[in-house]
Design an enzyme around this catalytic site. Sequence first.
Site, PDB file in Angstrom:
ATOM      1  N   LEU A  72      46.798  37.864  52.726  1.00 17.14           N
ATOM      2  CA  LEU A  72      47.323  37.516  51.406  1.00 17.14           C
ATOM      3  C   LEU A  72      46.279  37.946  50.378  1.00 17.14           C
ATOM      4  O   LEU A  72      45.095  37.647  50.536  1.00 17.14           O
ATOM      5  CB  LEU A  72      47.560  35.999  51.278  1.00 17.14           C
ATOM      6  CG  LEU A  72      48.828  35.421  51.908  1.00 17.14           C
ATOM      7  CD1 LEU A  72      48.800  33.895  51.784  1.00 17.14           C
ATOM      8  CD2 LEU A  72      50.083  35.973  51.269  1.00 17.14           C
ATOM      9  N   ASP A  73      46.697  38.658  49.349  1.00 17.85           N
ATOM     10  CA  ASP A  73      45.770  39.064  48.295  1.00 17.85           C
ATOM     11  C   ASP A  73      45.231  37.839  47.561  1.00 17.85           C
ATOM     12  O   ASP A  73      45.844  36.757  47.614  1.00 17.85           O
ATOM     13  CB  ASP A  73      46.465  39.986  47.295  1.00 17.85           C
ATOM     14  CG  ASP A  73      46.767  41.351  47.907  1.00 17.85           C
ATOM     15  OD1 ASP A  73      46.130  41.692  48.911  1.00 17.85           O
ATOM     16  OD2 ASP A  73      47.643  42.054  47.370  1.00 17.85           O
ATOM     17  N   PRO A  74      44.111  37.973  46.863  1.00 16.13           N
ATOM     18  CA  PRO A  74      43.541  36.831  46.136  1.00 16.13           C
ATOM     19  C   PRO A  74      44.532  36.130  45.208  1.00 16.13           C
ATOM     20  O   PRO A  74      44.562  34.902  45.141  1.00 16.13           O
ATOM     21  CB  PRO A  74      42.394  37.465  45.339  1.00 16.13           C
ATOM     22  CG  PRO A  74      41.951  38.593  46.203  1.00 16.13           C
ATOM     23  CD  PRO A  74      43.225  39.158  46.783  1.00 16.13           C
ATOM     24  N   LEU A  75      45.381  36.886  44.505  1.00 20.68           N
ATOM     25  CA  LEU A  75      46.368  36.285  43.599  1.00 20.68           C
ATOM     26  C   LEU A  75      47.330  35.371  44.335  1.00 20.68           C
ATOM     27  O   LEU A  75      47.747  34.329  43.827  1.00 20.68           O
ATOM     28  CB  LEU A  75      47.157  37.395  42.896  1.00 20.68           C
ATOM     29  CG  LEU A  75      48.395  36.949  42.092  1.00 20.68           C
ATOM     30  CD1 LEU A  75      47.964  36.320  40.773  1.00 20.68           C
ATOM     31  CD2 LEU A  75      49.338  38.119  41.837  1.00 20.68           C
ATOM     32  N   ALA A  76      47.699  35.755  45.552  1.00 21.20           N
ATOM     33  CA  ALA A  76      48.731  35.050  46.302  1.00 21.20           C
ATOM     34  C   ALA A  76      48.224  33.769  46.948  1.00 21.20           C
ATOM     35  O   ALA A  76      47.063  33.648  47.316  1.00 21.20           O
ATOM     36  CB  ALA A  76      49.319  35.967  47.370  1.00 21.20           C
TER      37      ALA A  76
END
Length: 333
Positions: A72-76
């Site tokens: 999961l990307d940092p934003l997610a």
Amino acid sequence: MPKAPSSLPVSALFGVAKPSGPTSMSVLDTLKPLIASSRLFVAEKELKKEKGKTRKAKHVKYAVKIGQGGTLDPLADGVLVVGIGKATKKLGEFLDCVKEYHTTCLLGCETDTYDSEGAQVRVAPWRHVTRESVEEALKDFRGELMQSPPIFSALKMDGKPLYEYARKGIPLPRPIEKRKVTVHELELIEWKDSDHGYRYPEKKFTEEQKKAVESALRSVEQAVEVKDEPEQEAPSPQPPTAFILRMKVSGGTYVRSIVHDLGHAVGSAAHVVTLTRTRQGRFALEPTEDTDRGCVPWEAIQEATKDVGEKDDDGWTRWEREVIDKLEIVEDR
């Protein structure tokens, strides 16, 4: 109270409710010392030696394997499946499994990363977009699709990441290969209109950067032009329209690409401002089926890194109890 496994230590899978902000790797780094010092996953004799770890050069090598089943990307935020011990061999099945997401889309602006972490590439009119027009456009995004990965992704073409072509203005040697994905379910669940606090990223592409993207794409696409399309109406202080989508998709689906392409489909532009993975296979933030498993709250992990706390009558701390309640044993070690 969940019952602990009768035979210890175990190899197991469990879900963690990752927060927005940290990377998936940093989540694993936070978990490693806890896992390596727990009798749930490490044999008592190993714990007595080095508390589950050995030192090699300047690095710490833990006496137990740990991995994750889909970054999961940092934003997610949301479900991150973690595998311990021999269960790491089972993590591959979560890359191709069905996943569910909730994502907030903001109209009128597209970015290089297709989300709010990137820079503005262009802006476009958004006031003409209605809930009805979005719901009508969603019909074309359900079922089997051939989806193009973003040109600013890390996917490689002839050994070079796509984003390198875009940033340096290097012509693409061929079109970006499309992927077949399946959108099982897709619905608009909340029309926020302008009642929100989201704003466009402050960072913007320069004219030179826009020309570089055009140069990269013109080798494989006709009439590529990256430019702003100002609103025809007078500027307004109200924020652009935002709405929330719920989707159930196959592995490999780019949620950000769906939002980006949807913006084009309604004659505007759009990018992701929030992204939550609510389900990954049988692990879910809110279990609904008998076979579902919940996720370990991130707060319990964070709390344990500062102070593991007192043990209960059976010798387990709070974070271990949370894991015991959610884990799926794959194979006794």
